[in-house]
Design a protein around this motif. Structure first.
Motif, PDB file in Angstrom:
ATOM      1  N   PRO A  50       0.819  -1.221   0.000  1.00  0.00           N
ATOM      2  CA  PRO A  50       0.000   0.000   0.000  1.00  0.00           C
ATOM      3  C   PRO A  50       0.850   1.267   0.000  1.00  0.00           C
ATOM      4  CG  PRO A  50       0.022  -1.026   2.181  1.00  0.00           C
ATOM      5  CD  PRO A  50       0.717  -1.979   1.262  1.00  0.00           C
ATOM      6  N   ALA A  51       0.255   2.341  -0.496  1.00  0.00           N
ATOM      7  CA  ALA A  51       0.977   3.613  -0.624  1.00  0.00           C
ATOM      8  C   ALA A  51       1.452   4.135   0.724  1.00  0.00           C
ATOM      9  CB  ALA A  51       0.085   4.644  -1.310  1.00  0.00           C
ATOM     10  N   TYR A  52       0.648   3.957   1.785  1.00  0.00           N
ATOM     11  CA  TYR A  52       1.048   4.496   3.095  1.00  0.00           C
ATOM     12  C   TYR A  52       2.334   3.839   3.595  1.00  0.00           C
ATOM     13  CZ  TYR A  52      -0.573   0.261   5.534  1.00  0.00           C
ATOM     14  OH  TYR A  52      -0.724  -1.032   5.979  1.00  0.00           O
ATOM     15  N   TYR A  53       2.644   2.667   3.055  1.00  0.00           N
ATOM     16  CA  TYR A  53       3.797   1.903   3.534  1.00  0.00           C
ATOM     17  C   TYR A  53       5.071   2.228   2.761  1.00  0.00           C
ATOM     18  CZ  TYR A  53       6.303  -2.194   5.373  1.00  0.00           C
ATOM     19  OH  TYR A  53       7.197  -3.031   5.994  1.00  0.00           O
ATOM     20  N   ASN A  54       4.958   2.380   1.460  1.00  0.00           N
ATOM     21  CA  ASN A  54       6.180   2.567   0.674  1.00  0.00           C
ATOM     22  C   ASN A  54       6.465   4.009   0.298  1.00  0.00           C
ATOM     23  OD1 ASN A  54       4.327   3.040  -1.341  1.00  0.00           O
ATOM     24  ND2 ASN A  54       4.873   1.282  -2.607  1.00  0.00           N
ATOM     25  N   ASN A  55       5.587   4.935   0.672  1.00  0.00           N
ATOM     26  CA  ASN A  55       5.808   6.342   0.315  1.00  0.00           C
ATOM     27  C   ASN A  55       6.340   7.179   1.460  1.00  0.00           C
ATOM     28  OD1 ASN A  55       4.934   5.836  -2.248  1.00  0.00           O
ATOM     29  ND2 ASN A  55       2.911   6.732  -1.993  1.00  0.00           N
ATOM     30  N   HIS A  56       6.692   6.535   2.578  1.00  0.00           N
ATOM     31  CA  HIS A  56       7.157   7.289   3.741  1.00  0.00           C
ATOM     32  C   HIS A  56       8.429   6.692   4.308  1.00  0.00           C
ATOM     33  CE1 HIS A  56       3.634   9.905   4.211  1.00  0.00           C
ATOM     34  NE2 HIS A  56       2.909   8.857   3.866  1.00  0.00           N
ATOM     35  N   LYS A  57       9.212   7.567   4.923  1.00  0.00           N
ATOM     36  CA  LYS A  57      10.369   7.095   5.663  1.00  0.00           C
ATOM     37  C   LYS A  57       9.903   6.580   7.017  1.00  0.00           C
ATOM     38  CE  LYS A  57      13.828  10.361   3.868  1.00  0.00           C
ATOM     39  NZ  LYS A  57      14.821  11.383   4.247  1.00  0.00           N
ATOM     40  N   PHE A  58      10.546   5.526   7.497  1.00  0.00           N
ATOM     41  CA  PHE A  58      10.346   5.065   8.859  1.00  0.00           C
ATOM     42  C   PHE A  58      11.701   5.120   9.544  1.00  0.00           C
ATOM     43  CE2 PHE A  58       6.753   3.177   6.666  1.00  0.00           C
ATOM     44  CZ  PHE A  58       5.727   3.366   7.570  1.00  0.00           C
ATOM     45  N   ARG A  59      11.716   5.784  10.684  1.00  0.00           N
ATOM     46  CA  ARG A  59      12.955   5.979  11.440  1.00  0.00           C
ATOM     47  C   ARG A  59      14.015   6.663  10.593  1.00  0.00           C
ATOM     48  NH1 ARG A  59      13.464   0.619  15.345  1.00  0.00           N
ATOM     49  NH2 ARG A  59      11.364   0.787  16.195  1.00  0.00           N
ATOM     50  N   GLY A  60      13.559   7.570   9.728  1.00  0.00           N
ATOM     51  CA  GLY A  60      14.478   8.391   8.960  1.00  0.00           C
ATOM     52  C   GLY A  60      15.172   7.705   7.814  1.00  0.00           C
ATOM     53  N   GLU A  62      15.279   6.194   4.044  1.00  0.00           N
ATOM     54  CA  GLU A  62      14.636   6.257   2.737  1.00  0.00           C
ATOM     55  C   GLU A  62      14.172   4.868   2.316  1.00  0.00           C
ATOM     56  OE1 GLU A  62      13.006   8.521   0.032  1.00  0.00           O
ATOM     57  OE2 GLU A  62      14.590   9.438   1.258  1.00  0.00           O
ATOM     58  N   GLY A  63      12.909   4.771   1.899  1.00  0.00           N
ATOM     59  CA  GLY A  63      12.363   3.485   1.491  1.00  0.00           C
ATOM     60  C   GLY A  63      11.741   2.711   2.625  1.00  0.00           C
ATOM     61  N   TYR A  65      10.778   0.275   5.495  1.00  0.00           N
ATOM     62  CA  TYR A  65      11.062  -1.131   5.755  1.00  0.00           C
ATOM     63  C   TYR A  65      11.215  -1.951   4.484  1.00  0.00           C
ATOM     64  CZ  TYR A  65       9.843   0.168  10.502  1.00  0.00           C
ATOM     65  OH  TYR A  65       9.805   0.773  11.725  1.00  0.00           O
ATOM     66  N   LEU A  66      11.115  -1.304   3.341  1.00  0.00           N
ATOM     67  CA  LEU A  66      11.421  -1.970   2.082  1.00  0.00           C
ATOM     68  C   LEU A  66      12.871  -1.712   1.683  1.00  0.00           C
ATOM     69  CD1 LEU A  66       8.121  -1.241   0.132  1.00  0.00           C
ATOM     70  CD2 LEU A  66       8.779  -3.334   1.334  1.00  0.00           C
ATOM     71  N   ASN A  67      13.640  -1.206   2.640  1.00  0.00           N
ATOM     72  CA  ASN A  67      15.065  -0.971   2.483  1.00  0.00           C
ATOM     73  C   ASN A  67      15.799  -1.875   3.477  1.00  0.00           C
ATOM     74  OD1 ASN A  67      17.712  -0.012   2.622  1.00  0.00           O
ATOM     75  ND2 ASN A  67      17.109   2.137   2.427  1.00  0.00           N
ATOM     76  N   PRO A  68      16.698  -2.751   3.020  1.00  0.00           N
ATOM     77  CA  PRO A  68      17.408  -3.634   3.947  1.00  0.00           C
ATOM     78  C   PRO A  68      18.116  -2.905   5.080  1.00  0.00           C
ATOM     79  CG  PRO A  68      17.758  -4.367   1.698  1.00  0.00           C
ATOM     80  CD  PRO A  68      17.035  -3.043   1.613  1.00  0.00           C
ATOM     81  N   GLN A  69      18.487  -1.639   4.853  1.00  0.00           N
ATOM     82  CA  GLN A  69      19.145  -0.872   5.907  1.00  0.00           C
ATOM     83  C   GLN A  69      18.248  -0.739   7.129  1.00  0.00           C
ATOM     84  OE1 GLN A  69      20.227   3.141   4.828  1.00  0.00           O
ATOM     85  NE2 GLN A  69      20.953   3.646   6.886  1.00  0.00           N
ATOM     86  N   ALA A  70      16.947  -0.580   6.896  1.00  0.00           N
ATOM     87  CA  ALA A  70      16.007  -0.468   8.006  1.00  0.00           C
ATOM     88  C   ALA A  70      15.919  -1.775   8.776  1.00  0.00           C
ATOM     89  CB  ALA A  70      14.628  -0.066   7.483  1.00  0.00           C
ATOM     90  N   VAL A  71      16.058  -2.890   8.062  1.00  0.00           N
ATOM     91  CA  VAL A  71      16.012  -4.203   8.698  1.00  0.00           C
ATOM     92  C   VAL A  71      17.236  -4.410   9.583  1.00  0.00           C
ATOM     93  CG1 VAL A  71      15.983  -6.687   8.276  1.00  0.00           C
ATOM     94  CG2 VAL A  71      14.666  -5.154   6.804  1.00  0.00           C
ATOM     95  N   VAL A  72      18.397  -4.058   9.061  1.00  0.00           N
ATOM     96  CA  VAL A  72      19.656  -4.264   9.777  1.00  0.00           C
ATOM     97  C   VAL A  72      19.707  -3.430  11.053  1.00  0.00           C
ATOM     98  CG1 VAL A  72      22.153  -3.943   9.632  1.00  0.00           C
ATOM     99  CG2 VAL A  72      20.905  -4.915   7.700  1.00  0.00           C
ATOM    100  N   THR A  73      19.167  -2.226  11.012  1.00  0.00           N
ATOM    101  CA  THR A  73      19.241  -1.337  12.181  1.00  0.00           C
ATOM    102  C   THR A  73      18.037  -1.466  13.113  1.00  0.00           C
ATOM    103  OG1 THR A  73      18.190   0.460  10.909  1.00  0.00           O
ATOM    104  CG2 THR A  73      20.612   0.364  10.926  1.00  0.00           C
ATOM    105  N   TYR A  74      17.026  -2.233  12.714  1.00  0.00           N
ATOM    106  CA  TYR A  74      15.782  -2.277  13.489  1.00  0.00           C
ATOM    107  C   TYR A  74      16.000  -2.773  14.917  1.00  0.00           C
ATOM    108  CZ  TYR A  74      10.939  -3.055  14.777  1.00  0.00           C
ATOM    109  OH  TYR A  74       9.731  -3.017  15.423  1.00  0.00           O
ATOM    110  N   ASP A  75      16.611  -3.923  15.085  1.00  0.00           N
ATOM    111  CA  ASP A  75      16.796  -4.482  16.428  1.00  0.00           C
ATOM    112  C   ASP A  75      17.697  -3.626  17.312  1.00  0.00           C
ATOM    113  OD1 ASP A  75      15.073  -6.613  16.040  1.00  0.00           O
ATOM    114  OD2 ASP A  75      16.635  -7.969  15.354  1.00  0.00           O
TER     115      ASP A  75
END
Length: 299
Positions: A50-60, A62-63, A65-75
């Protein structure tokens, strides 16, 4: 507002976070994984992002949670965002479970931290973790294998999971609702109600809405696009609106909350009155769940 949030994150929070986590170690891990190849194992063609998920930054990032960087830094980041300690906050969710579930669905499971705890608490149950990000599921699977836990990871949308109705005894969501629009939260609760068996329990762990309403300044500091909507809402009332009963909300160290609801017996259901010759009442197997609907609670 978004621009202001990004500046606050870049100038103040990001440098602090960099001091708290092992960025070099995370980078080595990120480079050791073929994210595209691994995520292809989970990617489902019938799942629309959905648009609400891929059109916004989460935790600053870009992309999001569809960006592996967000996965690596999440925990590494989450442990600092769930005071006093992440494991204590997540354990509070486990301690609030009042049923003995045979099948558990963890919505928006992320990297699977809560999902793993659910499997440890109920080793005989079938546990499924569902998330919109296949990259998150790559990390979650790695953690489960390392812990020798048999968990099914599923790429999907919590609003429309495609699982059959009445197929779970427990549905949970941890740290999900503050990251989606209010209308989506309502849809997720409606889907949770559909998925639960009669007497089944839903549990939502997230930041305290009441606390956020008194921390107006803080909502502009954290880079969460839907935090204002979340703070203005009321999960208790949202649960009741879709039909949940016995709705209870408890604060966890003031800044977190857990909201619980039970799928009740339909009011139009025909009640069976046993005769003197009857020896067994068929509750369709629910009496063995420890379901609050049948007066049996988990020890």
């Amino acid at each position: 507002m978004t621009e202001r949030q990004n500046k606050i994150w870049e100038r103040f929070l990001s440098p602090v976070v960099s001091l708290l986590i092992d960025e070099e170690g995370l980078q080595r891990y990120a480079l050791s994984v073929d994210w595209e190849k691994q995520s292809d194992r989970f990617q489902r063609a019938d799942v629309t992002i959905p648009a609400y998920y891929n059109n916004h930054k989460f935790r600053g990032i870009e992309g999001g949670y569809l960006n592996p960087q967000a996965v690596v830094t999440y925990d590494p980041l989450t442990q600092y965002l769930l005071p006093p300690h992440e494991s204590l906050v997540r354990q509070a969710l486990i301690d609030t479970i009042k049923v003995q579930p045979r099948r558990i669905l963890d919505l928006g499971c992320g990297t699977g931290s809560a999902t793993l705890m659910l499997k440890r608490a109920f080793p005989q149950a079938e546990v499924i973790g569902l998330d919109l990000s296949p990259y998150m599921l790559v990390r979650a699977e790695y953690k489960a294998i390392s812990a020798n836990l048999n968990i099914l990871w599923r790429h999907g949308n919590a609003e429309k999971t495609a699982f059959p109705a009445s197929s779970f005894d427990l549905v949970t969501a941890s740290l999900l609702f503050h990251e989606v629009p209010a209308a989506i939260s309502q849809s997720i609760l409606q889907e949770s109600f559909r998925l639960l068996t009669v007497g089944g329990q839903v549990l939502i762990l997230d930041s305290s809405q009441n606390a956020w309403r008194h921390l107006e300044w803080a909502k502009d500091v954290f880079v969460e696009p839907y935090l204002h909507e979340y703070a203005a809402g009321n999960i208790d009332e949202s649960m009741k609106k879709v039909g949940f009963a016995a709705v209870q909300n408890q604060d966890i160290w003031w800044i977190h909350q857990i909201t619980s609801g039970i799928k009740p017996i339909p009011t139009n259901a025909r009640h069976y009155v046993p005769t003197s010759t009857d020896t067994i009442i068929d509750h369709n197997g629910l009496e063995g769940l420890g379901s609050p609907a049948f007066g049996i609670r988990r020890a």
